[in-house]
Motif scaffolding. Structure first.
Motif, PDB file in Angstrom:
ATOM      1  N   LEU A 270       0.841  -1.127   0.102  1.00  2.00           N
ATOM      2  CA  LEU A 270       0.027   0.065   0.056  1.00  2.00           C
ATOM      3  C   LEU A 270       0.826   1.315  -0.072  1.00  2.00           C
ATOM      4  O   LEU A 270       0.632   2.329  -0.676  1.00  2.00           O
ATOM      5  N   GLY A 271       1.941   1.230   0.603  1.00  2.00           N
ATOM      6  CA  GLY A 271       3.018   2.279   0.803  1.00  2.00           C
ATOM      7  C   GLY A 271       3.541   2.465  -0.556  1.00  2.00           C
ATOM      8  O   GLY A 271       3.867   3.766  -0.946  1.00  2.00           O
ATOM      9  N   MET A 272       4.123   1.429  -1.055  1.00  2.00           N
ATOM     10  CA  MET A 272       4.802   1.614  -2.553  1.00  2.00           C
ATOM     11  C   MET A 272       3.661   2.166  -3.525  1.00  2.00           C
ATOM     12  O   MET A 272       4.082   2.753  -4.181  1.00  2.00           O
ATOM     13  N   SER A 273       2.417   1.929  -3.519  1.00  2.00           N
ATOM     14  CA  SER A 273       1.374   2.303  -4.462  1.00  2.00           C
ATOM     15  C   SER A 273       1.331   3.956  -4.002  1.00  2.00           C
ATOM     16  O   SER A 273       0.967   4.478  -4.926  1.00  2.00           O
ATOM     17  N   LYS A 274       1.619   4.440  -2.912  1.00  2.00           N
ATOM     18  CA  LYS A 274       1.576   5.930  -2.727  1.00  2.00           C
ATOM     19  C   LYS A 274       2.971   6.527  -2.776  1.00  2.00           C
ATOM     20  O   LYS A 274       3.035   7.796  -2.526  1.00  2.00           O
ATOM     21  N   GLY A 275       4.033   5.744  -3.299  1.00  2.00           N
ATOM     22  CA  GLY A 275       5.062   6.273  -3.887  1.00  2.00           C
ATOM     23  C   GLY A 275       6.244   6.149  -2.375  1.00  2.00           C
ATOM     24  O   GLY A 275       7.113   6.909  -2.727  1.00  2.00           O
ATOM     25  N   ILE A 276       5.957   5.611  -1.487  1.00  2.00           N
ATOM     26  CA  ILE A 276       6.792   5.716  -0.590  1.00  2.00           C
ATOM     27  C   ILE A 276       8.072   4.868  -0.781  1.00  2.00           C
ATOM     28  O   ILE A 276       7.961   3.702  -1.630  1.00  2.00           O
ATOM     29  N   GLU A 277       9.181   5.304  -0.660  1.00  2.00           N
ATOM     30  CA  GLU A 277      10.576   4.805  -0.820  1.00  2.00           C
ATOM     31  C   GLU A 277      11.313   3.932   0.245  1.00  2.00           C
ATOM     32  O   GLU A 277      11.955   3.215  -0.014  1.00  2.00           O
ATOM     33  N   SER A 278      11.191   4.750   1.418  1.00  2.00           N
ATOM     34  CA  SER A 278      11.899   3.866   2.539  1.00  2.00           C
ATOM     35  C   SER A 278      10.778   3.471   3.550  1.00  2.00           C
ATOM     36  O   SER A 278       9.917   4.320   3.936  1.00  2.00           O
TER      37      SER A 278
END
Length: 846
Positions: free
Chosen positions: A283-291
């Protein structure tokens, strides 16, 4: 390392230096090479001694006093931030007011006015170093209040790690910074909370370093300063967050994109493994989270270690830091993992592909994992997705189960990524839209008609009369035979009926099964000894394999080709693939679905006939094989008859006899082996029995005196009988001791040692000798009349009889029944007197 030390030692000793001086020099060189900051501290101490009489050397002394502790403290900070470059500190004394720091060759050269007070020099040097050299690339992009608070907090953290004179150092530092504004101190408090919980270096400084690197060379904007200030407050909220707090766990702005994954509940990991944590990361990755920072406290630390190991083993993530357990201000153990997405991983590429597909409204391929009436679940390289019924087609689909099956490919358009990390998809106007390839006549389970258009041995295609759609049937959906060629079972152009099994949306074809295809084993009608015709399809290591009907597999073992080894060898060469052989059913294994057949049914077994005619007769045998199971040979009179002598027929008592291959021995025929393919023989009649002389020397019922127990177990005692310089082992079974209950004969070992016993049995066939105490006692019943009522006698309990006991009176060797209220165990000694002498001796212990 040892070689270098030995070489240096040899060099210095060659210069005429003493061993003690050489050791001191080597020690200083070792410290300088491995711990340069400690070397600076020790060197400063030496300079201080030298500078006492020589004031011109005082600057060097104070320089070392400042550089050594500061460098040691900086290394301690660097250990928490191994992926951030922290320059070493070097002091350059100057007289002018320009105190700016210069960076050169990985060192921060701090210009400092000389003072005799080392404490003030340490505070000034550290303050200037942090201000000018620490995170220098980041500071232009954070606001002034945050920058000052960051400098104060980092400087304080470094000074706290300087052990010597720490209280004076901090006092001077605090006095010099009391004039800062309330906004600065408010941010200092936020950073202090973060540091108390171990996240200052582990999250805040690491991300600020990355923040500066991303913005390096870009125009300074207020929006960057606001973003960094907001990130400070975000990390603060994470650091003070308690278990049930509702705090945002993701920070995704223009530059900083950080996600927090909290690992707290053990039952979550036990019940679901890493799936919940992986879903949060997706879910974080889909929002652009990198770390992503994985955090745990207390009892959850071991769980996080296992979670992180499993996540990293997927190959989708890269570990950034070197996590170690630490203790926060409340003395709770904690740990922090920093992971980032492996840009080369399938997960990363799939998420990028989904993101582009959402943007461009294009389709991507996935696999159906679950089908329900109103929705589907699909998987795209580990990313979970679902499709609602209304998004399955442009037409109205009442039940998705009629059109879709699990584990089939599908083409779908991603619509959006939900809050839970699951992607919603749709099929409208894709290749997988049932409207594009189906009408109601092709629902799963419907019966249709088609013509065979192409045949290979593993599948066939079917012409359904449509331009773009064709039928497809695997071999297993056309026949139960593993060996029949499909092109012999089906003709091109012939029309057949099929049932619809499913759809391959990726290829646009319909999966079919031949109508009314039934397992032939459901109606098998063969019986043992039935004559059948087998087509040989394969030659295995020990048999021919084929079919006796379509889908009925048969095995013809080589040993069932003939009774003769010569015939078997010949037939193995004669029988070729696709040859039809008449044979007979020997065994039907319905569980394994195999019929075993034979060619020997109609032929008289020569081994059985020979055995019947020659049972008990003696023949000369030539041995051609000796193994652990026995001996194999052939009869000299007729070499076609092989004889198997089991190992138990080669000896009477396990004694080792040597039988050599090629030698001739006499053998007695006693039957055939279990396969009726060999004669069964015995060498025993020609071996002298070890009990033969013993048997002729003693009679059954004879009393053997003073027999000694050599072995005991629960069910009997073994005695040694000496005869003609040999020891014969004989058994006294508990049923031959006395009537009644004997729990464990080992309890009678001492009582029944060195006593007379009757010889009860000499079994030559089984090589066994049995003894009996009961027989001896029966011989002595007339002695009961000799017992006197007034006298007492000593005896032992040898058996239990309901509530009474059987007592053996030694010497007289008479058995009596003891009536007593006392409790006795087997083998117990008792003193008794007679109270009745009828057919048995009745005793009392009163």
């Amino acid at each position: 390392m040892n070689k270098i030390i030995d070489a240096l030692k040899t060099f210095f000793e060659g210069q005429g230096l003493s061993s003690l001086l050489v050791i001191i020099i080597l020690l200083l060189l070792f410290i300088g090479a491995t711990k340069p900051e400690n070397f600076q501290i020790y060197f400063g101490f030496i300079w201080r001694i030298l500078a006492h009489p020589f004031k011109s050397l005082r600057k060097y002394s104070i320089k070392s006093d400042v550089e050594g502790p500061c460098t040691k403290a900086l290394k301690s900070i660097a250990n928490e931030l191994p992926d951030i470059d922290i320059p070493a500190l070097t002091i350059n004394w100057v007289s002018e007011d320009n105190l700016e720091t210069a960076l050169k060759d990985g060192k921060a050269i701090v210009k400092l006015k000389f003072e005799n007070n080392p404490t003030k020099n340490i505070v000034k040097a550290t303050t200037i170093y942090v201000k000018d050299a620490f995170l220098k690339h980041t500071k232009p992009y954070i606001n002034e209040n945050f920058r000052k608070a960051l400098d104060i907090s980092v400087t304080k953290k470094i000074l706290l790690k300087i052990e010597k004179n720490s209280s004076n150092i901090l006092s001077i530092f605090i006095d010099e910074n009391t004039s800062e504004s309330s906004d600065v101190f408010e941010r200092c408090e936020l950073i202090e909370d973060i540091d108390d919980n171990g996240l200052f270096t582990r999250i805040l400084l690491r991300e600020l370093d990355l923040f500066g690197k991303k913005l390096h060379g870009r125009t300074i904007k207020e929006e960057y300063k606001r973003e960094s200030d907001e990130f400070l407050r975000f990390v603060n909220q994470i650091s003070i967050r308690e278990y049930d707090d509702d705090t945002p766990l993701a920070f995704s702005k223009q530059i900083l994109k950080v996600g927090i994954v909290l690992v707290a509940k053990e039952e979550t990991f036990i019940n679901y493994g890493i799936k919940p944590y992986l879903r949060r990361i997706k879910l974080g990755m889909s929002k652009g989270i990198e770390s992503f920072y994985l955090l745990a406290r207390g009892a959850s630390v071991p769980i996080l270690k296992e979670v992180s190991t499993q996540l990293l083993n997927t190959g989708n993530f890269v570990l950034i830091n070197k996590p170690k357990e630490y203790f926060d201000l409340k003395n709770r153990s904690a740990i922090c993992y920093c992971i980032r997405i492996n840009n080369d991983s399938i997960l990363s590429n799939t998420l990028k592909e989904i993101g582009k597909a959402i943007e461009n409204k294009t389709a991507i391929a996935g696999v159906i994992t679950y089908v329900q009436e109103n929705y589907l679940k699909i998987d795209i390289n580990g990313i979970e997705g679902y499709l609602r019924k209304e998004n399955l087609s442009v037409i109205d689909i009442q039940d998705a189960r009629r059109y879709f099956k699990e584990n089939t490919y599908i083409e779908a358009i991603p619509i959006e990524i939900q809050e839970n990390g699951i992607v919603e998809f749709g099929l409208r106007n894709t290749k997988s839209d049932p409207n594009n390839i189906l009408t109601t006549q092709f629902e799963i389970g419907k019966r249709i008609t088609g013509k065979i258009s192409f045949i290979e041995d593993s599948f066939a295609t079917v012409d359904l009369g449509l331009d773009k759609i064709e039928g497809f049937a695997f071999r297993k959906d056309l026949t139960y035979s593993r060996y029949d060629f499909l092109h012999k079972l089906f003709n091109l152009g012939d029309e057949y009926e099929f049932d619809v099994l499913g759809y391959n949306f990726e290829r646009g074809n319909i999966r079919l099964r031949l109508a009314d295809l039934k397992d032939p084993w459901d109606r098998i009608f063969y019986a043992k000894n039935s004559e059948v015709e087998m087509i040989i399809c394969k030659k295995a290591a020990n048999s021919f394999v084929g079919e006796i009907a379509e889908g009925i597999e048969a095995i013809l073992p080589f040993r069932e080709l003939s009774w003769s080894e010569d015939d078997i060898t010949s037939l193995k060469e004669q029988f070729k693939l696709n040859k039809k052989v008449k044979c007979y059913v020997d065994l039907i294994d319905k569980e394994k679905k195999i019929v075993f057949v034979t060619l020997k049914h109609k032929k008289e077994n020569p081994f059985i006939q020979f055995s019947i005619v020659n049972q008990g007769k003696t023949f000369d045998l030539i041995v051609n094989e000796v193994n652990s199971y026995g001996i194999v040979g052939y009869i000299i009179a007729d070499k076609t008859y092989n004889v198997y002598v089991p190992s138990y027929e080669t000896t009477w008592n396990g004694s080792s006899y040597t039988y050599k291959v090629g030698n001739k021995y006499q053998v007695q025929i006693i039957g055939t082996d279990k396969y009726n393919t060999k004669l069964l023989g015995s060498f025993k009649p020609f071996i002298k029995h070890p009990l033969a002389e013993f048997s002729s020397s003693f009679e059954i019922g004879q009393v053997l005196k003073r027999l000694k127990v050599c072995e005991s177990n629960q069910w009997g005692l073994f005695y040694t009988i000496k005869h003609q310089n040999k020891e014969i082992k004989a058994l006294l079974h508990r049923r031959d001791i006395a009537d009644g209950y004997i729990e464990d004969c080992q309890m009678l070992r001492n009582v029944l040692d060195d006593i007379p016993l009757c010889l009860a049995l000499v079994d030559l066939e089984n090589n066994r000798v049995a003894l009996s105490l009961k027989d001896l006692l029966s011989m002595n019943t007339e002695r009961i009349e000799n017992f006197e009522y007034e006298k007492t006698y000593s005896g032992n309990i040898i058996a239990l009889n309901k509530k009474d006991y059987h007592v053996l009176i030694k010497g007289a060797w008479v058995l009596g029944k003891l009536e007593s209220n006392k409790r006795y165990n087997l083998g117990d000694s008792v003193v008794v007197r007679p109270i009745a002498k009828n057919s048995e001796l009745i005793l009392t212990d009163e």
